[in-house]
Design a protein around this motif. Structure first.
Motif, PDB file in Angstrom:
ATOM      1  N   LEU A 120      25.578 -12.379  31.066  1.00 34.06           N
ATOM      2  CA  LEU A 120      25.574 -12.589  29.669  1.00 34.06           C
ATOM      3  C   LEU A 120      24.467 -13.344  29.351  1.00 34.06           C
ATOM      4  O   LEU A 120      24.137 -14.271  30.032  1.00 34.06           O
ATOM      5  N   HIS A 121      23.650 -12.908  28.174  1.00 41.81           N
ATOM      6  CA  HIS A 121      22.360 -13.596  27.975  1.00 41.81           C
ATOM      7  C   HIS A 121      22.147 -13.617  26.482  1.00 41.81           C
ATOM      8  O   HIS A 121      22.939 -12.916  25.592  1.00 41.81           O
ATOM      9  N   PRO A 122      21.327 -14.389  25.801  1.00 46.51           N
ATOM     10  CA  PRO A 122      21.043 -14.385  24.272  1.00 46.51           C
ATOM     11  C   PRO A 122      20.649 -13.029  23.720  1.00 46.51           C
ATOM     12  O   PRO A 122      19.847 -12.325  24.369  1.00 46.51           O
ATOM     13  N   ASP A 123      21.471 -12.659  22.870  1.00 47.83           N
ATOM     14  CA  ASP A 123      21.090 -11.449  22.113  1.00 47.83           C
ATOM     15  C   ASP A 123      19.848 -11.434  21.181  1.00 47.83           C
ATOM     16  O   ASP A 123      19.737 -11.129  20.136  1.00 47.83           O
ATOM     17  N   ASP A 124      18.585 -12.006  21.696  1.00 46.54           N
ATOM     18  CA  ASP A 124      17.277 -12.711  21.162  1.00 46.54           C
ATOM     19  C   ASP A 124      16.326 -11.486  20.811  1.00 46.54           C
ATOM     20  O   ASP A 124      15.330 -11.556  20.217  1.00 46.54           O
ATOM     21  N   SER A 125      16.665 -10.151  21.129  1.00 46.87           N
ATOM     22  CA  SER A 125      15.750  -9.032  20.924  1.00 46.87           C
ATOM     23  C   SER A 125      16.464  -8.336  19.682  1.00 46.87           C
ATOM     24  O   SER A 125      15.648  -7.395  19.031  1.00 46.87           O
ATOM     25  N   GLU A 126      17.457  -8.772  19.061  1.00 46.91           N
ATOM     26  CA  GLU A 126      17.993  -8.250  17.526  1.00 46.91           C
ATOM     27  C   GLU A 126      17.472  -9.050  16.744  1.00 46.91           C
ATOM     28  O   GLU A 126      17.364 -10.371  16.734  1.00 46.91           O
ATOM     29  N   PRO A 127      17.034  -8.294  15.574  1.00 45.76           N
ATOM     30  CA  PRO A 127      16.019  -9.319  14.784  1.00 45.76           C
ATOM     31  C   PRO A 127      16.816 -10.076  13.790  1.00 45.76           C
ATOM     32  O   PRO A 127      16.324 -11.105  13.483  1.00 45.76           O
ATOM     33  N   HIS A 128      18.267  -9.928  13.701  1.00 44.67           N
ATOM     34  CA  HIS A 128      18.896 -10.999  13.065  1.00 44.67           C
ATOM     35  C   HIS A 128      19.576 -11.992  13.779  1.00 44.67           C
ATOM     36  O   HIS A 128      20.533 -12.657  13.474  1.00 44.67           O
ATOM     37  N   TYR A 129      19.246 -12.206  15.027  1.00 45.25           N
ATOM     38  CA  TYR A 129      19.780 -13.293  15.939  1.00 45.25           C
ATOM     39  C   TYR A 129      19.391 -14.405  15.429  1.00 45.25           C
ATOM     40  O   TYR A 129      18.107 -14.637  14.997  1.00 45.25           O
ATOM     41  N   GLY A 130      20.179 -15.673  15.618  1.00 41.93           N
ATOM     42  CA  GLY A 130      19.822 -16.805  15.112  1.00 41.93           C
ATOM     43  C   GLY A 130      20.702 -17.814  15.660  1.00 41.93           C
ATOM     44  O   GLY A 130      21.818 -17.589  16.503  1.00 41.93           O
ATOM     45  N   PRO A 131      20.856 -19.192  15.061  1.00 47.14           N
ATOM     46  CA  PRO A 131      21.752 -20.202  15.642  1.00 47.14           C
ATOM     47  C   PRO A 131      23.252 -19.615  15.389  1.00 47.14           C
ATOM     48  O   PRO A 131      23.484 -19.133  14.213  1.00 47.14           O
ATOM     49  N   GLY A 132      24.223 -19.859  16.408  1.00 50.63           N
ATOM     50  CA  GLY A 132      25.390 -19.492  16.139  1.00 50.63           C
ATOM     51  C   GLY A 132      25.654 -17.917  16.588  1.00 50.63           C
ATOM     52  O   GLY A 132      26.732 -17.491  16.631  1.00 50.63           O
ATOM     53  N   SER A 133      24.750 -17.212  16.820  1.00 54.77           N
ATOM     54  CA  SER A 133      24.850 -15.844  17.422  1.00 54.77           C
ATOM     55  C   SER A 133      25.362 -15.794  18.906  1.00 54.77           C
ATOM     56  O   SER A 133      24.983 -16.721  19.593  1.00 54.77           O
ATOM     57  N   SER A 134      26.173 -14.939  19.099  1.00 53.53           N
ATOM     58  CA  SER A 134      26.905 -14.910  20.243  1.00 53.53           C
ATOM     59  C   SER A 134      26.019 -14.117  21.338  1.00 53.53           C
ATOM     60  O   SER A 134      25.216 -13.240  20.829  1.00 53.53           O
ATOM     61  N   PRO A 135      26.018 -14.249  22.470  1.00 52.91           N
ATOM     62  CA  PRO A 135      25.234 -13.585  23.519  1.00 52.91           C
ATOM     63  C   PRO A 135      25.932 -12.078  24.015  1.00 52.91           C
ATOM     64  O   PRO A 135      27.033 -11.975  23.349  1.00 52.91           O
ATOM     65  N   ILE A 136      25.230 -11.395  24.665  1.00 50.65           N
ATOM     66  CA  ILE A 136      25.666 -10.200  24.913  1.00 50.65           C
ATOM     67  C   ILE A 136      25.797  -9.690  26.311  1.00 50.65           C
ATOM     68  O   ILE A 136      24.752 -10.386  27.177  1.00 50.65           O
ATOM     69  N   ALA A 137      26.360  -8.889  26.858  1.00 47.88           N
ATOM     70  CA  ALA A 137      26.264  -8.483  28.419  1.00 47.88           C
ATOM     71  C   ALA A 137      25.208  -7.697  28.534  1.00 47.88           C
ATOM     72  O   ALA A 137      25.140  -6.694  27.871  1.00 47.88           O
ATOM     73  N   PHE A 138      24.643  -7.870  29.706  1.00 50.88           N
ATOM     74  CA  PHE A 138      23.554  -6.871  30.123  1.00 50.88           C
ATOM     75  C   PHE A 138      23.761  -6.395  31.452  1.00 50.88           C
ATOM     76  O   PHE A 138      23.979  -7.216  32.510  1.00 50.88           O
ATOM     77  N   THR A 139      23.794  -5.010  31.572  1.00 53.28           N
ATOM     78  CA  THR A 139      24.128  -4.167  32.857  1.00 53.28           C
ATOM     79  C   THR A 139      23.205  -3.488  33.079  1.00 53.28           C
ATOM     80  O   THR A 139      22.831  -2.294  32.624  1.00 53.28           O
ATOM     81  N   PRO A 140      22.272  -3.801  34.221  1.00 51.73           N
ATOM     82  CA  PRO A 140      21.077  -2.814  34.418  1.00 51.73           C
ATOM     83  C   PRO A 140      21.522  -1.560  35.265  1.00 51.73           C
ATOM     84  O   PRO A 140      22.738  -1.625  35.888  1.00 51.73           O
ATOM     85  N   THR A 141      20.647  -0.545  35.077  1.00 53.30           N
ATOM     86  CA  THR A 141      20.997   0.599  35.806  1.00 53.30           C
ATOM     87  C   THR A 141      19.796   1.310  36.335  1.00 53.30           C
ATOM     88  O   THR A 141      18.804   0.662  36.327  1.00 53.30           O
ATOM     89  N   THR A 142      19.859   2.337  37.167  1.00 49.30           N
ATOM     90  CA  THR A 142      18.688   2.909  37.788  1.00 49.30           C
ATOM     91  C   THR A 142      18.853   4.383  37.723  1.00 49.30           C
ATOM     92  O   THR A 142      19.920   4.928  37.501  1.00 49.30           O
ATOM     93  N   PRO A 143      17.629   5.216  37.984  1.00 43.85           N
ATOM     94  CA  PRO A 143      18.217   6.582  38.032  1.00 43.85           C
ATOM     95  C   PRO A 143      18.965   6.984  39.083  1.00 43.85           C
ATOM     96  O   PRO A 143      19.682   7.943  38.790  1.00 43.85           O
ATOM     97  N   GLU A 144      19.078   6.295  40.240  1.00 44.97           N
ATOM     98  CA  GLU A 144      20.161   6.846  41.310  1.00 44.97           C
ATOM     99  C   GLU A 144      21.545   6.497  40.651  1.00 44.97           C
ATOM    100  O   GLU A 144      22.356   7.545  40.910  1.00 44.97           O
ATOM    101  N   ILE A 145      21.817   5.411  39.828  1.00 44.10           N
ATOM    102  CA  ILE A 145      23.196   5.243  39.297  1.00 44.10           C
ATOM    103  C   ILE A 145      23.710   6.647  38.331  1.00 44.10           C
ATOM    104  O   ILE A 145      24.543   7.215  38.463  1.00 44.10           O
ATOM    105  N   ILE A 146      22.424   6.808  37.259  1.00 42.77           N
ATOM    106  CA  ILE A 146      22.650   7.980  36.430  1.00 42.77           C
ATOM    107  C   ILE A 146      22.855   9.300  37.078  1.00 42.77           C
ATOM    108  O   ILE A 146      23.727  10.031  36.964  1.00 42.77           O
ATOM    109  N   SER A 147      22.139   9.348  38.212  1.00 41.19           N
ATOM    110  CA  SER A 147      22.266  10.463  39.136  1.00 41.19           C
ATOM    111  C   SER A 147      23.485  10.716  39.591  1.00 41.19           C
ATOM    112  O   SER A 147      24.218  12.006  39.612  1.00 41.19           O
ATOM    113  N   GLY A 148      24.304   9.804  40.103  1.00 42.60           N
ATOM    114  CA  GLY A 148      25.758   9.739  40.648  1.00 42.60           C
ATOM    115  C   GLY A 148      26.558  10.339  39.590  1.00 42.60           C
ATOM    116  O   GLY A 148      27.492  11.116  39.881  1.00 42.60           O
TER     117      GLY A 148
END
Length: 465
Positions: A120-148
């Protein structure tokens, strides 16, 4: 609104772990387009290859490309493309990937999120993020995972296009919709795609992307078939559900807060496109974001799978969509025996769906492959030993409660297609789909069907309990 992937069953079909490699180049800036009308003509898509690699599996190789897709006036879209290996044109499946974090774009926003890692991280790349905004979950992937995830389709000589919505990168509903439309436009101009045999697949927020990708598809690449799992189909209904229905059902203050915090990042993106709450905001416009719009625009037949205890996207939304166009939307409901306890059941896509995750993938993959496969082609459908039988035992229990389970027989009937071979990697079994289904039905209902008569039996529905 996260869901499972097809990775595990794809690897189970293979029986070994595939490897993949890639190289990265280029860079781009991050931008977001405001809401407008998405054109449905093929238009122009500028394609830049940022990297390449290959899936090595079972002694075979499937090359892939890491692509930047640019439609004039829009932010760039990124996709991983496995071109068909056969000469001529081949079926292709487009997989929507709303959340997967990718690192090979060259964009600063992807590098920032990759450095944060899974969690979980701050959703701070979204233009309307501000005080009181909730975080979002980030799940990294790789070309290997997509290949599977792609392997099950690649093994049938299909092409696969994974299109990344990059929820973490900000934007709004229109931006996500544009990403999927860019993928469809790419398929319209790819020389080795059989444009009459395109499938689209997605779950949850990715289910929304799959439905609206079909709605916006250029006339030359309207998907032949789609599968959407727990899809968000009507945004006006969803806002009303979270804002007014949930508070009417949930009395526990902590649980109410949990709902509000979960949906806050989604509402920011929805309101940025529509203008606000459909009930309380004057001028809010949901005319391109509701079931009526899908009814008007979607020509693709969809299989929709949904748990009736889904507390994120309530099953009533799918029931309403199906009622508008039963010839176009075919449901399979994963039912629970009793009513939802709203104060104890956390926001989730439903316990029966989760418990039958491998069955869900078996049925979804089978639907796509059976609809897209060639007339004389052997179709390998992966399953996990015992899972289909366990699911059917639950279905029979629902029958005994006088619940309507008429949506189940058509899915089993699909597995009895003469082309289908059911494959289970852990025990190494391969058997004709009809024989497999007959064995499961006989074990649960005490019948004595054979591979020769199970299809005729299922055409009349399930046995009585």
């Amino acid at each position: 609104m996260r869901l499972f992937s097809t990775t595990l069953l794809s690897l189970a079909l293979l029986g070994t772990v595939p490897t993949a490699c890639c190289s990265n180049t280029s860079s781009a800036s991050n931008s977001c387009q405001g809401p407008d009308v998405t054109p449905t003509d093929p238009g122009t898509v500028q394609v830049t290859q940022l990297g390449a690699g290959e899936l090595n599996a079972g002694g075979q190789k499937w090359p892939y490309q890491l692509l930047k897709l640019e439609v004039p006036g829009r932010a760039a879209t990124y996709a991983q493309w496995f071109p068909p290996r056969k000469l001529g044109v081949s079926p292709t499946v487009m997989i929507t990937k709303p959340y997967d974090g990718i690192t090979w774009t060259g964009e600063a926003v992807d590098a920032k999120w990759a450095s944060r890692g899974n969690g979980l991280h701050p959703d701070d790349s979204e233009p309307h993020y501000g005080p009181g905004s909730s975080p979002i979950a980030f799940t990294p992937t790789t070309p290997e995972i997509i290949s599977g995830e792609a392997f099950i389709y690649l093994a049938h000589d299909f092409g696969v296009l994974a299109v990344f919505g990059r929820f973490y990168a900000g934007g709004d509903l229109q931006n996500d919709r544009d990403d999927m439309n860019a993928g469809m436009r790419f398929l319209a101009q790819a020389s080795n795609v059989d444009t009459s045999r395109i499938g689209v697949f997605g779950g949850s927020w990715g289910g929304y992307e799959a439905l609206y990708a079909a709605a916006d598809a250029p006339a030359s690449v309207i998907p032949k078939v789609g599968v959407a799992i727990s899809p968000l189909s009507d945004f006006a209904q969803e806002v009303d559900y979270v804002s007014r229905v949930v508070p009417s059902r949930v009395s526990d203050p902590a649980m109410r807060t949990r709902y509000q915090q979960f949906f806050e990042p989604y509402f920011r993106r929805i309101f940025a496109t529509t203008g606000g709450d459909p009930v309380t905001t004057s001028g809010a416009d949901y005319s391109r974001w509701d079931a009526a719009h899908l009814l008007d625009k979607v020509q693709t037949p969809f299989l929709i799978l949904h748990d009736d205890w889904d507390t994120l996207i309530p099953v009533e939304h799918t029931r309403a969509l199906v009622s508008l166009a039963p010839h176009r939307y075919t449901p399979l409901y994963f039912q629970n025996a009793g009513p939802v306890n709203w104060n104890t059941l956390a926001p989730d896509h439903g316990p029966t769906l989760a418990a039958n995750g491998t069955v869900l993938i078996t049925l979804s993959v089978a639907h796509l492959i059976v609809k897209l496969g060639a007339a004389e082609q052997t179709l390998l459908i992966p399953h996990a030993d015992g899972t289909v039988r366990t699911w059917l035992q639950g279905v029979r229990a629902l029958q005994q409660l006088d619940r309507d389970v008429t949506d189940v027989a058509p899915r089993l009937l699909e597995l009895t297609d003469p082309r289908v071979q059911m494959y289970e990697a852990t025990v190494g079994s391969v058997q004709p789909g009809a024989a497999f289904v007959a064995a499961q039905v006989n074990a649960v209902w005490g019948t004595a069907f054979t591979d020769a008569n199970i299809r005729a039996a299922l055409e009349s529905g399930l046995p009585t309990p």
